[in-house]
Design a protein around this motif. Structure first.
Motif, PDB file in Angstrom:
ATOM      1  N   ASP A  11      -2.953   7.253  16.234  1.00  0.00           N
ATOM      2  CA  ASP A  11      -2.892   6.244  15.173  1.00  0.00           C
ATOM      3  C   ASP A  11      -2.230   6.782  13.904  1.00  0.00           C
ATOM      4  O   ASP A  11      -1.447   6.077  13.261  1.00  0.00           O
ATOM      5  CB  ASP A  11      -4.307   5.738  14.850  1.00  0.00           C
ATOM      6  CG  ASP A  11      -4.883   4.891  15.975  1.00  0.00           C
ATOM      7  OD1 ASP A  11      -4.084   4.388  16.791  1.00  0.00           O
ATOM      8  OD2 ASP A  11      -6.110   4.760  16.051  1.00  0.00           O
ATOM      9  N   TYR A  40       1.553   7.247  14.600  1.00  0.00           N
ATOM     10  CA  TYR A  40       2.178   5.923  14.616  1.00  0.00           C
ATOM     11  C   TYR A  40       2.322   5.382  13.188  1.00  0.00           C
ATOM     12  O   TYR A  40       3.383   4.884  12.802  1.00  0.00           O
ATOM     13  CB  TYR A  40       1.312   4.977  15.470  1.00  0.00           C
ATOM     14  CG  TYR A  40       1.656   3.516  15.326  1.00  0.00           C
ATOM     15  CD1 TYR A  40       2.776   2.980  15.967  1.00  0.00           C
ATOM     16  CD2 TYR A  40       0.863   2.669  14.546  1.00  0.00           C
ATOM     17  CE1 TYR A  40       3.093   1.633  15.825  1.00  0.00           C
ATOM     18  CE2 TYR A  40       1.180   1.340  14.403  1.00  0.00           C
ATOM     19  CZ  TYR A  40       2.284   0.827  15.044  1.00  0.00           C
ATOM     20  OH  TYR A  40       2.601  -0.508  14.901  1.00  0.00           O
ATOM     21  N   SER A  41       1.264   5.513  12.408  1.00  0.00           N
ATOM     22  CA  SER A  41       1.276   4.983  11.036  1.00  0.00           C
ATOM     23  C   SER A  41       2.282   5.729  10.165  1.00  0.00           C
ATOM     24  O   SER A  41       2.986   5.118   9.351  1.00  0.00           O
ATOM     25  CB  SER A  41      -0.122   5.095  10.418  1.00  0.00           C
ATOM     26  OG  SER A  41      -1.049   4.424  11.217  1.00  0.00           O
ATOM     27  N   ALA A  95       5.763   4.516  11.161  1.00  0.00           N
ATOM     28  CA  ALA A  95       5.996   3.140  10.693  1.00  0.00           C
ATOM     29  C   ALA A  95       6.211   3.125   9.179  1.00  0.00           C
ATOM     30  O   ALA A  95       7.104   2.419   8.673  1.00  0.00           O
ATOM     31  CB  ALA A  95       4.810   2.257  11.074  1.00  0.00           C
ATOM     32  N   SER A  96       5.415   3.890   8.454  1.00  0.00           N
ATOM     33  CA  SER A  96       5.570   3.913   6.996  1.00  0.00           C
ATOM     34  C   SER A  96       6.875   4.606   6.609  1.00  0.00           C
ATOM     35  O   SER A  96       7.494   4.270   5.598  1.00  0.00           O
ATOM     36  CB  SER A  96       4.382   4.604   6.330  1.00  0.00           C
ATOM     37  OG  SER A  96       4.434   5.982   6.534  1.00  0.00           O
ATOM     38  N   LEU A 152       8.903   6.506  17.230  1.00  0.00           N
ATOM     39  CA  LEU A 152       7.939   5.508  17.728  1.00  0.00           C
ATOM     40  C   LEU A 152       8.101   5.295  19.230  1.00  0.00           C
ATOM     41  O   LEU A 152       7.120   5.180  19.968  1.00  0.00           O
ATOM     42  CB  LEU A 152       8.139   4.173  16.993  1.00  0.00           C
ATOM     43  CG  LEU A 152       7.597   4.088  15.562  1.00  0.00           C
ATOM     44  CD1 LEU A 152       8.041   2.778  14.907  1.00  0.00           C
ATOM     45  CD2 LEU A 152       6.073   4.196  15.534  1.00  0.00           C
ATOM     46  N   LEU A 155       2.012  -7.368  12.900  1.00  0.00           N
ATOM     47  CA  LEU A 155       2.449  -6.057  12.388  1.00  0.00           C
ATOM     48  C   LEU A 155       3.966  -6.010  12.256  1.00  0.00           C
ATOM     49  O   LEU A 155       4.499  -5.521  11.253  1.00  0.00           O
ATOM     50  CB  LEU A 155       1.980  -4.943  13.328  1.00  0.00           C
ATOM     51  CG  LEU A 155       0.541  -4.466  13.183  1.00  0.00           C
ATOM     52  CD1 LEU A 155       0.216  -3.433  14.261  1.00  0.00           C
ATOM     53  CD2 LEU A 155       0.297  -3.864  11.808  1.00  0.00           C
ATOM     54  N   PHE A 204       5.921  -5.361   8.797  1.00  0.00           N
ATOM     55  CA  PHE A 204       6.829  -4.207   8.632  1.00  0.00           C
ATOM     56  C   PHE A 204       8.229  -4.643   8.223  1.00  0.00           C
ATOM     57  O   PHE A 204       8.852  -4.033   7.354  1.00  0.00           O
ATOM     58  CB  PHE A 204       6.901  -3.374   9.914  1.00  0.00           C
ATOM     59  CG  PHE A 204       5.636  -2.631  10.225  1.00  0.00           C
ATOM     60  CD1 PHE A 204       4.814  -2.167   9.211  1.00  0.00           C
ATOM     61  CD2 PHE A 204       5.254  -2.382  11.532  1.00  0.00           C
ATOM     62  CE1 PHE A 204       3.640  -1.492   9.479  1.00  0.00           C
ATOM     63  CE2 PHE A 204       4.082  -1.715  11.818  1.00  0.00           C
ATOM     64  CZ  PHE A 204       3.276  -1.267  10.796  1.00  0.00           C
ATOM     65  N   ALA A 263       2.485   0.240   4.124  1.00  0.00           N
ATOM     66  CA  ALA A 263       2.801   0.155   5.559  1.00  0.00           C
ATOM     67  C   ALA A 263       1.928   1.115   6.370  1.00  0.00           C
ATOM     68  O   ALA A 263       1.494   0.784   7.479  1.00  0.00           O
ATOM     69  CB  ALA A 263       4.280   0.473   5.788  1.00  0.00           C
ATOM     70  N   ALA A 311      -0.438  -0.206   9.242  1.00  0.00           N
ATOM     71  CA  ALA A 311      -0.216   0.292  10.608  1.00  0.00           C
ATOM     72  C   ALA A 311      -1.499   0.906  11.175  1.00  0.00           C
ATOM     73  O   ALA A 311      -1.838   0.689  12.337  1.00  0.00           O
ATOM     74  CB  ALA A 311       0.907   1.325  10.608  1.00  0.00           C
ATOM     75  N   SER A 316      -3.185  -0.793  14.257  1.00  0.00           N
ATOM     76  CA  SER A 316      -3.235  -0.027  15.502  1.00  0.00           C
ATOM     77  C   SER A 316      -4.651  -0.006  16.071  1.00  0.00           C
ATOM     78  O   SER A 316      -4.871  -0.203  17.267  1.00  0.00           O
ATOM     79  CB  SER A 316      -2.759   1.397  15.226  1.00  0.00           C
ATOM     80  OG  SER A 316      -2.854   2.185  16.376  1.00  0.00           O
TER      81      SER A 316
END
Lengths: 152, 98
Positions: A36, A39-40, A43-44, A68, A98, A102, A129, A133, A137
């Motif tokens: 998590d 992934y976050s 994404a950010s 990702l 999501l 984003f 973000a 995320a 998630s």
């Protein structure tokens, strides 16, 4: 194991479906901070990278996007199950939400730099973000586990 | 929503479970499905052969970490047959309650 258990009732057959699904989905869908957080962060990074000058922002967005994809692939290979965010019915709307958030954050970050020349805004939106995320998630995973009949 | 149709190929407990797992994912790896269904490699292979011969599943070989792995997915024909079979099981279960 016998080839066909003819005495299996329809209710038992339906129960065996749920049991098998749960067994296959358990490892894949367990909550893990490592996944998590990675992934976050990626994404950010897509949002926050708008603070960089061109072409660095494009390079950084590409790296995060590939990251990702690699993360999802490695996770699938590790657990032997491949799903997309859209695969489970319950979690589908979380994944779509999501994606929309984003895209909105990335567009806002891009606009803030291009029109207002405020390079701190993408960093702030990147932090937003990250939080979205992380929550999203974990919500998706909870929804998926519930759908598979697993303890959340 | 599929019309209820009993499918003898899918109905065997192992194959029903294999189809159930594959219906809920994009792809699943041989060992993951085998462990979830709790059968041996040979029994699993036999089930997969029957499902593949019926055109219900597709198999894909892929190398990862120096080892060959087999990924399974439900074909659209298999998805339709599985949905119809589950609808039939639900119909039978409901009628036995009534």
């Amino acid at each position: 194991m016998t080839e066909v258990e003819d005495n299996t009732s329809p209710a038992e057959a339906l129960a065996s479906i749920n049991k098998a699904r749960a067994a296959a989905a358990d490892g894949f869908s367990r909550h893990t901070w490592r996944y998590d957080l990675t992934y976050s962060a990626l994404a950010s990074g897509i949002v926050a990278s708008q603070a960089l000058h061109s072409p660095l922002n494009i390079v950084f967005v590409s790296v995060c996007t590939i990251g990702l994809s690699v993360l999802a692939q490695k996770w699938s290979e590790k657990h032997g199950v491949k799903v997309t965010g859209l695969t489970p019915r319950g979690g589908r709307w979380i994944a779509i939400g999501l994606g929309i958030i984003f895209l909105g954050l990335a567009f806002a970050a891009f606009t803030a730099v291009e029109r207002l020349h405020m390079r701190w805004i993408p960093l702030a939106l990147g932090a937003v973000a990250f939080g979205v995320a992380l929550i999203g998630s974990r919500m998706w995973r909870t929804s998926y586990r519930r759908e598979m009949g697993l303890d959340v | 929503m599929q019309a209820p149709v009993f499918d003898a190929v899918i109905h065997a407990p192992g194959r029903l479970q294999i189809c159930a797992i594959l219906a809920s994912v994009v792809e699943a790896e041989f060992a993951t499905v085998r462990d979830a269904v709790a059968v041996s490699d040979s029994v699993m292979s036999k089930h997969l052969k029957m499902l593949e011969d019926a055109g219900y599943i597709t198999l894909r070989k892929a190398a990862a970490n120096g080892r060959q792995r087999t990924w399974l997915s439900l074909a659209s024909k298999g998805r339709k047959a599985f949905d119809a079979h589950v609808a039939e099981l639900n119909r039978l279960a409901a009628s036995s309650l009534g």
